[in-house]
Write an enzyme that holds these catalytic residues in place. Structure first.
Site, PDB file in Angstrom:
ATOM      1  N   ASP A   2      50.208  79.930  44.476  1.00 53.96           N
ATOM      2  CA  ASP A   2      51.600  80.009  44.930  1.00 53.96           C
ATOM      3  C   ASP A   2      52.500  80.562  43.827  1.00 53.96           C
ATOM      4  O   ASP A   2      52.283  80.278  42.649  1.00 53.96           O
ATOM      5  CB  ASP A   2      52.073  78.609  45.353  1.00 53.96           C
ATOM      6  N   HIS A  19      52.371  90.016  44.526  1.00 51.19           N
ATOM      7  CA  HIS A  19      51.004  89.842  45.042  1.00 51.19           C
ATOM      8  C   HIS A  19      50.022  90.691  44.232  1.00 51.19           C
ATOM      9  O   HIS A  19      48.898  90.261  43.957  1.00 51.19           O
ATOM     10  CB  HIS A  19      50.940  90.197  46.525  1.00 51.19           C
ATOM     11  N   LEU A 113      28.300  81.476  40.303  1.00 50.38           N
ATOM     12  CA  LEU A 113      29.592  80.935  40.774  1.00 50.38           C
ATOM     13  C   LEU A 113      29.719  81.252  42.262  1.00 50.38           C
ATOM     14  O   LEU A 113      29.470  82.385  42.672  1.00 50.38           O
ATOM     15  CB  LEU A 113      30.746  81.607  40.013  1.00 50.38           C
TER      16      LEU A 113
HETATM   17  C1  FPP Z   1      51.439  82.911  47.592  1.00 49.98           C
HETATM   18  O1  FPP Z   1      52.619  83.313  46.927  1.00 49.98           O
HETATM   19  C2  FPP Z   1      50.444  83.996  47.662  1.00 49.98           C
HETATM   20  C3  FPP Z   1      50.038  84.609  48.814  1.00 49.98           C
HETATM   21  C4  FPP Z   1      50.581  84.240  50.142  1.00 49.98           C
HETATM   22  C5  FPP Z   1      49.030  85.701  48.812  1.00 49.98           C
HETATM   23  C6  FPP Z   1      48.052  85.705  47.668  1.00 49.98           C
HETATM   24  C7  FPP Z   1      47.023  86.770  47.860  1.00 49.98           C
HETATM   25  C8  FPP Z   1      46.532  87.564  46.901  1.00 49.98           C
HETATM   26  C9  FPP Z   1      46.957  87.466  45.490  1.00 49.98           C
HETATM   27  C10 FPP Z   1      45.465  88.581  47.152  1.00 49.98           C
HETATM   28  C11 FPP Z   1      45.388  89.190  48.513  1.00 49.98           C
HETATM   29  C12 FPP Z   1      44.367  88.496  49.308  1.00 49.98           C
HETATM   30  C13 FPP Z   1      44.415  88.227  50.657  1.00 49.98           C
HETATM   31  C14 FPP Z   1      43.293  87.463  51.305  1.00 49.98           C
HETATM   32  C15 FPP Z   1      45.535  88.632  51.537  1.00 49.98           C
HETATM   33  P1  FPP Z   1      53.997  83.305  47.738  1.00 49.98           P
HETATM   34  O2  FPP Z   1      54.198  84.669  48.311  1.00 49.98           O
HETATM   35  O3  FPP Z   1      54.027  82.188  48.726  1.00 49.98           O
HETATM   36  O4  FPP Z   1      55.010  83.058  46.567  1.00 49.98           O
HETATM   37  P2  FPP Z   1      56.448  82.360  46.684  1.00 49.98           P
HETATM   38  O5  FPP Z   1      56.202  80.906  47.023  1.00 49.98           O
HETATM   39  O6  FPP Z   1      56.991  82.532  45.297  1.00 49.98           O
HETATM   40  O7  FPP Z   1      57.241  83.097  47.722  1.00 49.98           O
END
Ligand code: FPP
Length: 231
Positions: A2, A19, A113
């Site tokens: 997150d 991301h 892993l």
């Molecule tokens: C959470 O941060 C992160 C995500 C919802 C996506 C994470 C995914 C990747 C890093 C790689 C891509 C992989 C796939 C399977 C799609 P947030 O956007 O909720 O952050 P915030 O809480 O600061 O808004």
């Protein structure tokens, strides 16, 4: 994982940049597990609820996911990583589903892993799909409903072939589980950090493991019983 969006917003950049930075932190985390001899890592990449984000962000995440699958899987295979996915696959475009299947088949013999990516995943979805499987088997006469117990339900869940998680780490400062591995986390140690996912580094993971090492895991027993069992 997150905090990607906030990481980008703090830099006045689009959330999708966060991301992309998050993918680098995924690599850091995998390297750390390999170096420490950690045998299973499950990353919550995309929740059942994340489909409801703005279409532009969902589209960018799908592109990123596709790119990751294309660029990372061979190297993971070379490093002895088994790649697996849990979640509701029919929701993904065919190009992604096909690459997931290729990654799983290519790496299935690896043992260093187990990297499980939870994508289009929700703990409630997982329990519901396991119940549906059991109900289908019972209706077909393959199992007797009276024999359904915790172990049988567990065996129909996404992480059926892995031990229960020892440690749950949530970055980004929120103190909740947000529909992650609801069944499997029953006795998992929980650890939270304000660090945003893209800022994750070995020092954060060291702190998580140090906190874990200090916990007394009682699994419903008393402290005296736990002390006795290790003597
Ligand atoms: C959470 O941060 C992160 C995500 C919802 C996506 C994470 C995914 C990747 C890093 C790689 C891509 C992989 C796939 C399977 C799609 P947030 O956007 O909720 O952050 P915030 O809480 O600061 O808004």
């Amino acid at each position: 994982m997150d905090g990607n969006g906030r990481w980008a917003e703090r830099r006045q950049r689009p959330r999708t940049l966060g991301h992309r930075a998050g993918v680098k932190a995924v690599q850091v985390c995998i390297e750390y597990c390999l170096a420490q001899g950690i045998e299973a890592l499950t990353l919550f990449a995309f929740s059942s609820e994340n489909w409801n984000r703005p279409q532009e962000e969902v589209g960018a995440l799908m592109k990123l996911f596709l790119r990751m699958l294309d660029s990372e899987v061979d190297e993971l295979h070379r490093r002895g990583v088994r790649v697996a996915f849990i979640g509701d696959r029919p929701g993904f475009p065919e190009a992604i589903r096909a690459r997931m299947a290729v990654a799983e088949t290519l790496t299935r013999g690896n043992t260093r892993l187990v990297l499980t990516i939870a994508a289009s995943y929700g703990g409630r979805w997982d329990i519901a799909q396991a119940c549906r499987q059991l109900a289908t088997e019972a209706a077909a006469g393959a199992i007797d409903p009276a024999t359904i117990d915790e172990a049988m339900l567990h065996s129909r869940l996404g992480l059926a072939d892995l031990p229960e998680p020892d440690l749950f780490i949530r970055t980004g400062g929120d103190l909740r589980i947000s529909n992650f591995l609801l069944w499997q986390l029953a006795y998992t140690e929980l650890w939270f950090t304000e660090t945003l996912w893209p800022d994750l580094d070995a020092s954060v993971l060291d702190a998580a493991l140090a906190a874990f090492a200090d916990r007394e895991r009682r699994f419903g027993l008393t402290s005296a019983q736990v002390a006795g069992s290790t003597e």
